[in-house]
Scaffold this motif. Sequence first.
Motif, PDB file in Angstrom:
ATOM      1  N   LEU A   1      -0.547   4.256   6.615  1.00 24.75           N
ATOM      2  CA  LEU A   1       0.061   3.010   7.078  1.00 24.75           C
ATOM      3  C   LEU A   1      -0.087   2.818   8.578  1.00 24.75           C
ATOM      4  O   LEU A   1      -0.319   1.692   9.052  1.00 24.75           O
ATOM      5  CB  LEU A   1       1.532   2.949   6.664  1.00 24.75           C
ATOM      6  CG  LEU A   1       1.789   2.878   5.156  1.00 24.75           C
ATOM      7  CD1 LEU A   1       3.289   2.851   4.877  1.00 24.75           C
ATOM      8  CD2 LEU A   1       1.083   1.698   4.523  1.00 24.75           C
TER       9      LEU A   1
ATOM     10  N   LEU B   1      -9.836   2.277   3.157  1.00 21.20           N
ATOM     11  CA  LEU B   1      -9.374   0.966   3.591  1.00 21.20           C
ATOM     12  C   LEU B   1     -10.448   0.279   4.413  1.00 21.20           C
ATOM     13  O   LEU B   1     -11.138   0.932   5.211  1.00 21.20           O
ATOM     14  CB  LEU B   1      -8.122   1.115   4.457  1.00 21.20           C
ATOM     15  CG  LEU B   1      -6.944   1.693   3.728  1.00 21.20           C
ATOM     16  CD1 LEU B   1      -6.262   2.736   4.565  1.00 21.20           C
ATOM     17  CD2 LEU B   1      -5.994   0.586   3.358  1.00 21.20           C
TER      18      LEU B   1
ATOM     19  N   THR C   1       2.428   1.808  -3.386  1.00 28.30           N
ATOM     20  CA  THR C   1       1.439   2.269  -4.356  1.00 28.30           C
ATOM     21  C   THR C   1       1.159   3.754  -4.175  1.00 28.30           C
ATOM     22  O   THR C   1       1.136   4.515  -5.151  1.00 28.30           O
ATOM     23  CB  THR C   1       0.130   1.468  -4.218  1.00 28.30           C
ATOM     24  OG1 THR C   1       0.415   0.089  -4.459  1.00 28.30           O
ATOM     25  CG2 THR C   1      -0.932   1.958  -5.187  1.00 28.30           C
ATOM     26  N   LEU C   2       0.963   4.174  -2.937  1.00 27.28           N
ATOM     27  CA  LEU C   2       0.702   5.593  -2.674  1.00 27.28           C
ATOM     28  C   LEU C   2       1.877   6.459  -3.091  1.00 27.28           C
ATOM     29  O   LEU C   2       1.699   7.524  -3.686  1.00 27.28           O
ATOM     30  CB  LEU C   2       0.356   5.803  -1.200  1.00 27.28           C
ATOM     31  CG  LEU C   2      -0.967   5.195  -0.733  1.00 27.28           C
ATOM     32  CD1 LEU C   2      -1.066   5.216   0.783  1.00 27.28           C
ATOM     33  CD2 LEU C   2      -2.145   5.897  -1.370  1.00 27.28           C
TER      34      LEU C   2
ATOM     35  N   THR D   1      -8.658  -4.567   2.442  1.00 27.85           N
ATOM     36  CA  THR D   1      -8.840  -4.108   1.058  1.00 27.85           C
ATOM     37  C   THR D   1      -8.619  -2.602   1.035  1.00 27.85           C
ATOM     38  O   THR D   1      -8.926  -1.901   2.001  1.00 27.85           O
ATOM     39  CB  THR D   1     -10.237  -4.445   0.507  1.00 27.85           C
ATOM     40  OG1 THR D   1     -11.226  -3.866   1.348  1.00 27.85           O
ATOM     41  CG2 THR D   1     -10.447  -5.949   0.417  1.00 27.85           C
ATOM     42  N   ALA D   2      -8.084  -2.135  -0.079  1.00 31.61           N
ATOM     43  CA  ALA D   2      -7.816  -0.708  -0.230  1.00 31.61           C
ATOM     44  C   ALA D   2      -8.304  -0.252  -1.590  1.00 31.61           C
ATOM     45  O   ALA D   2      -8.233  -0.999  -2.573  1.00 31.61           O
ATOM     46  CB  ALA D   2      -6.321  -0.426  -0.088  1.00 31.61           C
TER      47      ALA D   2
ATOM     48  N   CYS E   1      -7.959   7.729  -0.099  1.00 33.84           N
ATOM     49  CA  CYS E   1      -7.696   6.315   0.092  1.00 33.84           C
ATOM     50  C   CYS E   1      -8.741   5.793   1.072  1.00 33.84           C
ATOM     51  O   CYS E   1      -9.006   6.420   2.106  1.00 33.84           O
ATOM     52  CB  CYS E   1      -6.291   6.107   0.656  1.00 33.84           C
ATOM     53  SG  CYS E   1      -5.850   4.382   0.896  1.00 33.84           S
TER      54      CYS E   1
ATOM     55  N   THR F   1      -3.710   1.779   9.204  1.00 28.22           N
ATOM     56  CA  THR F   1      -3.907   0.403   8.744  1.00 28.22           C
ATOM     57  C   THR F   1      -3.271  -0.585   9.714  1.00 28.22           C
ATOM     58  O   THR F   1      -3.874  -1.610  10.059  1.00 28.22           O
ATOM     59  CB  THR F   1      -3.306   0.222   7.336  1.00 28.22           C
ATOM     60  OG1 THR F   1      -3.885   1.180   6.458  1.00 28.22           O
ATOM     61  CG2 THR F   1      -3.565  -1.175   6.808  1.00 28.22           C
TER      62      THR F   1
ATOM     63  N   LEU G   1       0.826  -1.205   0.000  1.00 29.72           N
ATOM     64  CA  LEU G   1       0.000   0.000   0.000  1.00 29.72           C
ATOM     65  C   LEU G   1       0.860   1.255   0.000  1.00 29.72           C
ATOM     66  O   LEU G   1       0.631   2.182  -0.775  1.00 29.72           O
ATOM     67  CB  LEU G   1      -0.940  -0.010   1.210  1.00 29.72           C
ATOM     68  CG  LEU G   1      -1.816   1.219   1.399  1.00 29.72           C
ATOM     69  CD1 LEU G   1      -2.726   1.440   0.186  1.00 29.72           C
ATOM     70  CD2 LEU G   1      -2.641   1.073   2.674  1.00 29.72           C
TER      71      LEU G   1
END
Length: 125
Positions: free
Chosen positions: A20, A53, A5-6, A43-44, A51, A23, A2
């Motif tokens: 993060l 989550l 990706t960000l 899941t994101a 974003c 999460t 994640l």
Amino acid sequence: MLGDTLRCIGVSENCVSDVLLATSEACANAVRHGGPSKRYEVTAAIGQGRCELRVVDNGLGIGAVPRQYPAGDAEHGRGILIMQSVVDEIFFDITPGSGTTVLLRKELDWDEEFLARHDRELAAV
């Protein structure tokens, strides 16, 4: 994954850290309260500048959301409050005996230097 990706789409490092951290706290709660199997699903979705989550477990659920931080010597009890402090929205769907879903939403802050170095549009992000 994640965080990478960000970062790849140009989200600021402070924003990535907040996502993060939230999460991680939600996952720690899923392990602690998620029932005997300690299994959970994350899941994101990234889009429209935010974003979202979801962390889902099959545990008994939490009794109540704390209103204040616990005493300094307490070993547990800060996770939800930490999540609330770093995301824009947090929701709980608790079904006693069937599990808990934690929904976290964070408006994304962009790294302007990254965006200036990368000649592309971030459509619908």
